[in-house]
Design a protein around this motif. Structure first.
Motif, PDB file in Angstrom:
ATOM      1  N   ALA A  71     -14.825  60.523  26.430  1.00  0.00           N
ATOM      2  CA  ALA A  71     -15.330  60.367  27.966  1.00  0.00           C
ATOM      3  C   ALA A  71     -14.671  58.329  27.540  1.00  0.00           C
ATOM      4  N   ALA A  72     -14.945  57.951  26.600  1.00  0.00           N
ATOM      5  CA  ALA A  72     -14.241  56.589  26.565  1.00  0.00           C
ATOM      6  C   ALA A  72     -12.440  56.179  26.546  1.00  0.00           C
ATOM      7  N   LYS A  73     -12.039  57.750  26.423  1.00  0.00           N
ATOM      8  CA  LYS A  73     -10.603  57.952  26.114  1.00  0.00           C
ATOM      9  C   LYS A  73      -9.913  57.198  25.133  1.00  0.00           C
ATOM     10  N   SER A  74     -10.500  56.565  23.674  1.00  0.00           N
ATOM     11  CA  SER A  74     -10.157  56.524  22.889  1.00  0.00           C
ATOM     12  C   SER A  74     -10.359  56.895  21.838  1.00  0.00           C
ATOM     13  N   PHE A  75      -8.765  56.787  20.512  1.00  0.00           N
ATOM     14  CA  PHE A  75      -8.390  57.799  19.570  1.00  0.00           C
ATOM     15  C   PHE A  75      -7.716  57.190  18.707  1.00  0.00           C
ATOM     16  N   SER A  76      -8.942  56.284  17.765  1.00  0.00           N
ATOM     17  CA  SER A  76      -8.204  55.813  16.888  1.00  0.00           C
ATOM     18  C   SER A  76      -7.768  56.118  15.596  1.00  0.00           C
ATOM     19  N   LEU A  77      -7.344  55.898  14.861  1.00  0.00           N
ATOM     20  CA  LEU A  77      -7.079  56.358  13.397  1.00  0.00           C
ATOM     21  C   LEU A  77      -7.090  55.520  12.234  1.00  0.00           C
ATOM     22  N   LYS A  78      -7.953  56.300  11.485  1.00  0.00           N
ATOM     23  CA  LYS A  78      -8.964  55.414  10.051  1.00  0.00           C
ATOM     24  C   LYS A  78      -7.659  56.235   8.714  1.00  0.00           C
ATOM     25  N   ILE A  79      -7.187  55.050   7.865  1.00  0.00           N
ATOM     26  CA  ILE A  79      -6.840  55.321   6.952  1.00  0.00           C
ATOM     27  C   ILE A  79      -7.134  54.771   5.745  1.00  0.00           C
ATOM     28  N   SER A  80      -7.789  55.764   5.377  1.00  0.00           N
ATOM     29  CA  SER A  80      -8.631  55.617   4.265  1.00  0.00           C
ATOM     30  C   SER A  80      -8.182  54.921   2.290  1.00  0.00           C
ATOM     31  N   ASP A  81      -7.835  54.182   1.770  1.00  0.00           N
ATOM     32  CA  ASP A  81      -7.679  54.046   0.459  1.00  0.00           C
ATOM     33  C   ASP A  81      -5.697  54.280   0.854  1.00  0.00           C
ATOM     34  N   SER A  82      -5.550  53.111   1.430  1.00  0.00           N
ATOM     35  CA  SER A  82      -4.656  52.671   2.215  1.00  0.00           C
ATOM     36  C   SER A  82      -3.092  52.382   0.773  1.00  0.00           C
ATOM     37  N   GLN A  83      -1.646  52.868   0.851  1.00  0.00           N
ATOM     38  CA  GLN A  83      -0.823  53.446   0.009  1.00  0.00           C
ATOM     39  C   GLN A  83      -0.303  52.476   0.413  1.00  0.00           C
ATOM     40  N   LEU A  84       0.899  51.948  -0.773  1.00  0.00           N
ATOM     41  CA  LEU A  84       2.085  51.241  -0.073  1.00  0.00           C
ATOM     42  C   LEU A  84       2.809  52.396   0.708  1.00  0.00           C
ATOM     43  N   GLY A  85       3.149  53.496   0.934  1.00  0.00           N
ATOM     44  CA  GLY A  85       3.869  53.987   1.025  1.00  0.00           C
ATOM     45  C   GLY A  85       3.422  55.123   3.063  1.00  0.00           C
ATOM     46  N   ASP A  86       2.523  54.289   3.190  1.00  0.00           N
ATOM     47  CA  ASP A  86       1.648  53.897   4.246  1.00  0.00           C
ATOM     48  C   ASP A  86       2.478  53.066   5.354  1.00  0.00           C
ATOM     49  N   ALA A  87       3.249  51.998   4.936  1.00  0.00           N
ATOM     50  CA  ALA A  87       3.636  50.926   5.557  1.00  0.00           C
ATOM     51  C   ALA A  87       4.680  51.555   6.365  1.00  0.00           C
ATOM     52  N   ALA A  88       4.212  51.769   7.625  1.00  0.00           N
ATOM     53  CA  ALA A  88       5.277  51.998   8.631  1.00  0.00           C
ATOM     54  C   ALA A  88       4.755  51.956   9.985  1.00  0.00           C
ATOM     55  N   MET A  89       5.677  51.929  11.022  1.00  0.00           N
ATOM     56  CA  MET A  89       5.310  51.812  12.152  1.00  0.00           C
ATOM     57  C   MET A  89       4.454  52.799  12.874  1.00  0.00           C
ATOM     58  N   TYR A  90       2.962  53.190  13.795  1.00  0.00           N
ATOM     59  CA  TYR A  90       2.585  54.033  14.021  1.00  0.00           C
ATOM     60  C   TYR A  90       2.476  53.768  15.577  1.00  0.00           C
ATOM     61  N   PHE A  91       2.965  55.628  15.714  1.00  0.00           N
ATOM     62  CA  PHE A  91       2.943  55.732  17.687  1.00  0.00           C
ATOM     63  C   PHE A  91       2.091  56.254  18.107  1.00  0.00           C
ATOM     64  N   CYS A  92       0.734  56.347  19.055  1.00  0.00           N
ATOM     65  CA  CYS A  92      -0.233  56.982  19.267  1.00  0.00           C
ATOM     66  C   CYS A  92       0.302  57.414  20.580  1.00  0.00           C
ATOM     67  N   ALA A  93       0.387  59.225  20.467  1.00  0.00           N
ATOM     68  CA  ALA A  93       1.018  59.322  21.755  1.00  0.00           C
ATOM     69  C   ALA A  93       0.013  60.633  22.246  1.00  0.00           C
ATOM     70  N   TYR A  94      -0.250  60.922  23.769  1.00  0.00           N
ATOM     71  CA  TYR A  94      -0.819  62.223  24.508  1.00  0.00           C
ATOM     72  C   TYR A  94       0.552  63.336  25.011  1.00  0.00           C
ATOM     73  N   ARG A  95      -0.178  64.410  24.973  1.00  0.00           N
ATOM     74  CA  ARG A  95       0.753  65.607  25.749  1.00  0.00           C
ATOM     75  C   ARG A  95      -0.652  66.463  26.387  1.00  0.00           C
ATOM     76  N   ARG A  96       0.186  66.618  27.427  1.00  0.00           N
ATOM     77  CA  ARG A  96      -0.785  67.743  27.984  1.00  0.00           C
ATOM     78  C   ARG A  96      -0.081  69.646  27.777  1.00  0.00           C
ATOM     79  N   GLY A  97      -1.084  70.283  27.738  1.00  0.00           N
ATOM     80  CA  GLY A  97      -0.048  71.167  27.516  1.00  0.00           C
ATOM     81  C   GLY A  97       1.065  71.381  27.560  1.00  0.00           C
ATOM     82  N   THR A  98       2.125  71.885  27.660  1.00  0.00           N
ATOM     83  CA  THR A  98       3.745  72.022  26.905  1.00  0.00           C
ATOM     84  C   THR A  98       4.363  70.712  27.816  1.00  0.00           C
TER      85      THR A  98
END
Lengths: 113, 118
Positions: A71-98
């Protein structure tokens, strides 16, 4: 037109701690897919997690989980127990069907030891 | 998981020449492939959608005569940058959708190709 917004250009977290990356999107569709992709320095795009809009249950993949608020059109990502290898760019993406993937502007995550 | 291979990873070409980048799905058939361009510290910009056996669909503002896309088989799509100029220097990424026209099929990405035009 569908848009994806990531309001945090950069985030940082201490190793072993938890961090949440934000993403909002705009669509008039009811059936669609949402994704989080990770792009490390190698530039290879890696799928972290996906969520089908028709599913009420939040997706989880090991240390990665999402908070999907349709309803709020929100989509957050939670990373638990962060590791050094998690360092990166993170992209959120949307796709409708195909249809094509629509990406947000990305959030650079730094992980400190 | 499925693998998409992109070749070459790095290419340097002289201004005015053409360069071809290949995108292959190694263990699945990809009826649709997508080509993106990514500038430093920016997001991925979709250039075109490539469907096997038909003409590519280009995004607004992308010159179809400059960025030629061919998707001649279910496992191979190519992007040719014609008459390349220094402003075409960028990171190009392809992705491929597994399977037929089924909603929700996973999209896999290639490793990307760095193009430098000198």
């Amino acid at each position: 037109a569908q848009t994806v917004t990531q309001s945090q250009p950069e985030m940082s977290v201490q190793e072993a701690e938890t961090v949440t990356l934000s993403c909002t999107y705009d669509t008039s569709e009811s059936d669609y897919y949402l994704f989080w992709y990770k792009q490390p320095p190698s530039r290879q795009m890696i799928l972290v997690i996906r969520q089908e809009a028709y599913k009420q249950q939040n997706a989880t993949e090991n240390r990665f989980s999402v908070n999907f608020q349709k309803a709020a059109k929100s989509f957050s990502l939670k990373i638990s127990d962060s590791q050094l290898g998690d360092a990166a760019m993170y992209f959120c993406a949307y796709r409708r069907g195909t249809d094509k993937l629509i990406f947000g502007t990305g959030t650079r995550l730094q992980v400190f030891p | 998981g499925a693998v998409v291979s992109q070749h070459p990873s790095w290419v340097i070409c002289k201004s005015g020449t053409s360069v071809k980048i290949e995108c292959r799905s190694l263990d699945f058939q990809a009826t649709t492939m997508f080509w993106y361009r990514q500038f430093p510290k920016q997001s991925l910009m979709l250039m075109a959608t490539s469907n096997e056996g038909s003409k590519a669909t280009y995004e607004q503002g992308v010159e179809k005569d400059k960025f030629l896309i061919n998707h001649a088989s279910l496992t191979l799509s190519t992007l040719t940058v014609t008459s390349a100029h220094p402003e075409d220097s960028s990171f190009y990424i392809c992705s491929a959708r597994e399977g037929q026209y089924t909603s929700g099929n996973t999209i896999y990405f290639g490793e990307g190709s760095w193009l430098t035009v000198v």
